[in-house]
Design a protein around this motif. Sequence first.
Motif, PDB file in Angstrom:
ATOM      1  N   PHE A 158       0.836  -1.203   0.000  1.00  0.00           N
ATOM      2  CA  PHE A 158       0.000   0.000   0.000  1.00  0.00           C
ATOM      3  C   PHE A 158       0.873   1.256   0.000  1.00  0.00           C
ATOM      4  O   PHE A 158       0.579   2.242  -0.667  1.00  0.00           O
ATOM      5  N   LEU A 159       1.934   1.165   0.797  1.00  0.00           N
ATOM      6  CA  LEU A 159       2.806   2.325   0.994  1.00  0.00           C
ATOM      7  C   LEU A 159       3.338   2.868  -0.329  1.00  0.00           C
ATOM      8  O   LEU A 159       3.311   4.071  -0.581  1.00  0.00           O
ATOM      9  N   VAL A 160       3.794   1.973  -1.203  1.00  0.00           N
ATOM     10  CA  VAL A 160       4.399   2.428  -2.461  1.00  0.00           C
ATOM     11  C   VAL A 160       3.335   3.047  -3.371  1.00  0.00           C
ATOM     12  O   VAL A 160       3.568   4.086  -3.995  1.00  0.00           O
ATOM     13  N   SER A 161       2.144   2.444  -3.412  1.00  0.00           N
ATOM     14  CA  SER A 161       1.092   3.022  -4.258  1.00  0.00           C
ATOM     15  C   SER A 161       0.648   4.383  -3.712  1.00  0.00           C
ATOM     16  O   SER A 161       0.332   5.293  -4.473  1.00  0.00           O
ATOM     17  N   VAL A 162       0.677   4.521  -2.408  1.00  0.00           N
ATOM     18  CA  VAL A 162       0.321   5.800  -1.778  1.00  0.00           C
ATOM     19  C   VAL A 162       1.340   6.881  -2.166  1.00  0.00           C
ATOM     20  O   VAL A 162       0.979   7.996  -2.546  1.00  0.00           O
ATOM     21  N   ALA A 163       2.632   6.532  -2.124  1.00  0.00           N
ATOM     22  CA  ALA A 163       3.681   7.505  -2.462  1.00  0.00           C
ATOM     23  C   ALA A 163       3.573   7.945  -3.925  1.00  0.00           C
ATOM     24  O   ALA A 163       3.660   9.136  -4.231  1.00  0.00           O
TER      25      ALA A 163
END
Lengths: 325, 153
Positions: A158-163
């Motif tokens: 999730f973190l990478v898609s959020v960034a």
Amino acid sequence: MSTEERDTLLVALFFERAGNVISGEEMSRRLGISRVALHKRIEYLRAQGLPILSLPRRGYTIKEIPDLLIPPVYLALSKIGRLGRPYHYFEWVDSTNRVAMELARSGAPHGTLVVAETQTRGRGRLGRTWFSPKGQNLYFTLILRPDIPVLEVPQLTFLVSVAITEVVRERLHLDALIKWPNDVYIKKKKVAGILMEMESRDKRLLFLLVGVGLNVNTPLGGFPPEISNRATSLMAEGGKRYLRPQLLAWLMEAIEKWYDRFMGGCREEVLRYWREHNFTLGSPVQFEGGRKGWAIGVTPQGALLIRAVGGSIISKEAGDVEVVK
Amino acid sequence: MDTRELLELVKALAEMPVDELELEVEGVRLRIKKAIPKPVSEKVEVPSASVSVPSVAHRVAQDVGLSPTFPPDAVVVRSPIVGTFYRSPSPDSPPYVEIGDIVEKGQTLCIIEAMKIMNEIESEVKGEILDILVENADSVEYGQPLFLVKPFS
């Protein structure tokens, strides 16, 4: 100061004053090297592909920041942080994930970045390929080594898609949204895909590879027919070309910011941004080859909760989920 | 004796302070033994009478959450995460390994996918693949046994 650091400073100076002429005398002074040494560095950077012009008796100039991913350009544009260094640049590779896997297995540190102009076998899920035309887009793999239990790794997806979504929304002002778990879309067409790979031992993560393909400057008609109705690029949506090395530097900065939050214990923030910028929740979905239902939530671990037609609630950790248009 | 009568018998036995019953009716010999409920796992519902077929014993045990028994010399390769089990890198390519294959230490046995994270599971030992306990594209649980590998000493 290493030669690479000096080159980075030199290129940063050119970029800062892009379009203006800088005298050789000033450059020598600012870098603390002789005019002869400066001339050698400029010859080297030209050979690397930097369009530096010499103006006799006046100095040197770069008209504008070039859309190149070569190390001096990327390093001059990126902040000195942990992610994105060491920076490994290739004109072509089979797949950046494959190269990064090799580097990680031989001990490449946290933050190592592998970037290619083109991939001959860019990978998607389950042997699918990622469209990787030369010089148009970003194809990179970042090596992360967080010391966390394997069970918590899915949260990083999730973190990478959020960034990525944050950079596209805040820096480029395009309406990017996430499709579960981590594809980035603009107007229901895919603009970025993420494929992660990991190795673990004794329930602890050894390393995580974050492979990203981001369609930047592929023109609207430039996609192959089989994906042309569901793929898009930043240029197709924004109506102009974007500078890839600048975008890559922003992405590294954003991933690092969210990663620090995550490792610092603020995991809900990642989940909250994901929830606020996704288009899967609340939509009718199709899964497991034809079953229908509604996406009703995500668990803190990242699994998608689907209320299937018939009433049962299913939690999905993997596999294809299609949002029904 | 028909199924209905048999079921009634099992039900009756469950309520009686008797652990075992053996009887012979019309040439059919039947022996029923009551399973003693044990706190094996919090999720398990212990059946009052259970049938066991040796060849699928570990699969049945898996289904009801009991810990299966494996050959003592075999290394059990387990899933480190909840996800989907894939035997090959892509649907068109051949499986990483088959039963009977000899694998090296560090050789990839399968992929477990969770939320688009591909986790290549490697063999911790050099040995022979004795069994593959999961079907391709099945969902697997954390710690679920995937392969039995007989190590070479």
